[in-house]
Scaffold this motif. Structure first.
Motif, PDB file in Angstrom:
ATOM      1  N   GLU A 138       0.798  -1.229   0.000  1.00  0.00           N
ATOM      2  CA  GLU A 138       0.000   0.000   0.000  1.00  0.00           C
ATOM      3  C   GLU A 138       0.835   1.286   0.000  1.00  0.00           C
ATOM      4  N   TRP A 139       1.979   1.243   0.625  1.00  0.00           N
ATOM      5  CA  TRP A 139       2.777   2.451   0.819  1.00  0.00           C
ATOM      6  C   TRP A 139       3.795   2.640  -0.296  1.00  0.00           C
ATOM      7  N   PRO A 140       4.275   3.889  -0.482  1.00  0.00           N
ATOM      8  CA  PRO A 140       5.280   4.147  -1.523  1.00  0.00           C
ATOM      9  C   PRO A 140       6.679   3.682  -1.117  1.00  0.00           C
ATOM     10  N   ASN A 141       7.451   3.335  -2.106  1.00  0.00           N
ATOM     11  CA  ASN A 141       8.831   2.931  -1.909  1.00  0.00           C
ATOM     12  C   ASN A 141       9.658   4.132  -1.458  1.00  0.00           C
ATOM     13  N   ILE A 142      10.648   3.870  -0.619  1.00  0.00           N
ATOM     14  CA  ILE A 142      11.577   4.912  -0.187  1.00  0.00           C
ATOM     15  C   ILE A 142      12.994   4.382  -0.373  1.00  0.00           C
ATOM     16  N   SER A 143      13.851   5.198  -0.973  1.00  0.00           N
ATOM     17  CA  SER A 143      15.227   4.759  -1.200  1.00  0.00           C
ATOM     18  C   SER A 143      16.259   5.808  -0.785  1.00  0.00           C
ATOM     19  N   LYS A 144      15.794   6.941  -0.322  1.00  0.00           N
ATOM     20  CA  LYS A 144      16.696   8.009   0.126  1.00  0.00           C
ATOM     21  C   LYS A 144      16.441   8.323   1.592  1.00  0.00           C
ATOM     22  N   ARG A 145      17.526   8.606   2.296  1.00  0.00           N
ATOM     23  CA  ARG A 145      17.429   8.951   3.713  1.00  0.00           C
ATOM     24  C   ARG A 145      16.687  10.267   3.891  1.00  0.00           C
ATOM     25  N   LYS A 146      15.853  10.318   4.928  1.00  0.00           N
ATOM     26  CA  LYS A 146      15.156  11.540   5.334  1.00  0.00           C
ATOM     27  C   LYS A 146      15.394  11.722   6.826  1.00  0.00           C
ATOM     28  N   ASP A 147      15.072  12.882   7.324  1.00  0.00           N
ATOM     29  CA  ASP A 147      15.169  13.100   8.760  1.00  0.00           C
ATOM     30  C   ASP A 147      14.126  12.249   9.474  1.00  0.00           C
ATOM     31  N   PRO A 148      14.447  11.772  10.693  1.00  0.00           N
ATOM     32  CA  PRO A 148      13.440  11.029  11.450  1.00  0.00           C
ATOM     33  C   PRO A 148      12.320  11.973  11.887  1.00  0.00           C
ATOM     34  N   LEU A 149      11.284  11.410  12.436  1.00  0.00           N
ATOM     35  CA  LEU A 149      10.188  12.238  12.943  1.00  0.00           C
ATOM     36  C   LEU A 149      10.723  13.156  14.044  1.00  0.00           C
ATOM     37  N   PRO A 150      10.150  14.343  14.188  1.00  0.00           N
ATOM     38  CA  PRO A 150      10.695  15.342  15.112  1.00  0.00           C
ATOM     39  C   PRO A 150      10.838  14.866  16.557  1.00  0.00           C
ATOM     40  N   ASP A 151       9.932  14.040  17.032  1.00  0.00           N
ATOM     41  CA  ASP A 151       9.999  13.585  18.422  1.00  0.00           C
ATOM     42  C   ASP A 151      10.469  12.126  18.531  1.00  0.00           C
ATOM     43  N   ALA A 152      11.245  11.682  17.563  1.00  0.00           N
ATOM     44  CA  ALA A 152      11.705  10.292  17.515  1.00  0.00           C
ATOM     45  C   ALA A 152      12.445   9.877  18.785  1.00  0.00           C
ATOM     46  N   LYS A 153      13.290  10.732  19.310  1.00  0.00           N
ATOM     47  CA  LYS A 153      14.063  10.380  20.516  1.00  0.00           C
ATOM     48  C   LYS A 153      13.147  10.072  21.694  1.00  0.00           C
ATOM     49  N   GLN A 154      12.054  10.789  21.799  1.00  0.00           N
ATOM     50  CA  GLN A 154      11.117  10.570  22.913  1.00  0.00           C
ATOM     51  C   GLN A 154      10.376   9.242  22.780  1.00  0.00           C
ATOM     52  N   TRP A 155      10.221   8.739  21.564  1.00  0.00           N
ATOM     53  CA  TRP A 155       9.475   7.503  21.319  1.00  0.00           C
ATOM     54  C   TRP A 155      10.344   6.256  21.320  1.00  0.00           C
ATOM     55  N   ASN A 156      11.651   6.417  21.256  1.00  0.00           N
ATOM     56  CA  ASN A 156      12.541   5.264  21.224  1.00  0.00           C
ATOM     57  C   ASN A 156      12.384   4.440  22.496  1.00  0.00           C
ATOM     58  N   GLY A 157      12.041   3.176  22.328  1.00  0.00           N
ATOM     59  CA  GLY A 157      11.925   2.269  23.465  1.00  0.00           C
ATOM     60  C   GLY A 157      10.589   2.271  24.175  1.00  0.00           C
ATOM     61  N   VAL A 158       9.667   3.119  23.752  1.00  0.00           N
ATOM     62  CA  VAL A 158       8.347   3.143  24.374  1.00  0.00           C
ATOM     63  C   VAL A 158       7.635   1.835  24.016  1.00  0.00           C
ATOM     64  N   PRO A 159       7.102   1.129  25.012  1.00  0.00           N
ATOM     65  CA  PRO A 159       6.442  -0.145  24.711  1.00  0.00           C
ATOM     66  C   PRO A 159       5.039   0.050  24.124  1.00  0.00           C
ATOM     67  N   ASP A 160       4.534  -0.999  23.517  1.00  0.00           N
ATOM     68  CA  ASP A 160       3.156  -1.040  23.012  1.00  0.00           C
ATOM     69  C   ASP A 160       2.834   0.082  22.031  1.00  0.00           C
ATOM     70  N   LYS A 161       3.706   0.292  21.053  1.00  0.00           N
ATOM     71  CA  LYS A 161       3.493   1.371  20.082  1.00  0.00           C
ATOM     72  C   LYS A 161       2.623   0.962  18.900  1.00  0.00           C
ATOM     73  N   LEU A 162       2.262  -0.298  18.787  1.00  0.00           N
ATOM     74  CA  LEU A 162       1.443  -0.728  17.662  1.00  0.00           C
ATOM     75  C   LEU A 162       0.141   0.071  17.576  1.00  0.00           C
ATOM     76  N   GLN A 163      -0.389   0.463  18.717  1.00  0.00           N
ATOM     77  CA  GLN A 163      -1.630   1.243  18.737  1.00  0.00           C
ATOM     78  C   GLN A 163      -1.467   2.602  18.057  1.00  0.00           C
ATOM     79  N   TYR A 164      -0.249   3.059  17.877  1.00  0.00           N
ATOM     80  CA  TYR A 164       0.010   4.364  17.249  1.00  0.00           C
ATOM     81  C   TYR A 164       0.354   4.252  15.763  1.00  0.00           C
ATOM     82  N   LEU A 165       0.346   3.046  15.231  1.00  0.00           N
ATOM     83  CA  LEU A 165       0.657   2.865  13.814  1.00  0.00           C
ATOM     84  C   LEU A 165      -0.356   3.615  12.968  1.00  0.00           C
ATOM     85  N   ALA A 166       0.148   4.549  12.163  1.00  0.00           N
ATOM     86  CA  ALA A 166      -0.720   5.314  11.259  1.00  0.00           C
ATOM     87  C   ALA A 166      -0.661   4.661   9.886  1.00  0.00           C
ATOM     88  N   ARG A 167      -1.819   4.405   9.328  1.00  0.00           N
ATOM     89  CA  ARG A 167      -1.868   3.773   8.016  1.00  0.00           C
ATOM     90  C   ARG A 167      -2.123   4.822   6.964  1.00  0.00           C
TER      91      ARG A 167
END
Length: 107
Positions: A78-107
């Motif tokens: 369903e999603w587009p291919n990506i082959s070039k590096r981009k910046d991570p999401l702005p608050d990525a550091k805050q989310w690293n290691g947070v458990p049970d993130k499947l509920q936040y998966l955006a489709r």
């Protein structure tokens, strides 16, 4: 066997892995990446590039994340291919290691 993007990529979406992929098998969603299992050549180059340890060989996927094998296959269709590096999401550091993130998966 294929490699699988697991739960810790959700809300982080670092893309260091896509730069080293020789077959461009990564696909980009709103807040995570997935690997197309039929395109992955099992080289493993992406694993050490992931700064949040979110990529697993299929055989090493934690049992609690087993659903991600099917999710990667489904969302890569369903999603587009990506082959070039981009910046991570702005608050990525805050989310690293947070458990049970499947509920936040955006489709």
């Amino acid at each position: 066997m294929t490699y699988v993007v697991g739960e810790n990529c959700i809300k982080c979406k670092h893309t260091d892995c896509v730069e080293v992929c020789p077959v461009n098998c990564f696909y980009e969603g709103p807040n995570t990446l997935v690997i197309h299992p039929e395109e992955c050549i099992d080289c493993g180059l992406c694993v050490p590039e992931c700064p949040v340890d979110a990529i697993f060989a299929e055989g090493d996927l934690p049992e609690a994340q087993a659903a991600f094998l099917e999710l990667n296959a489904e969302l890569a269709q369903e999603w587009p291919n990506i082959s070039k590096r981009k910046d991570p999401l702005p608050d990525a550091k805050q989310w690293n290691g947070v458990p049970d993130k499947l509920q936040y998966l955006a489709r």
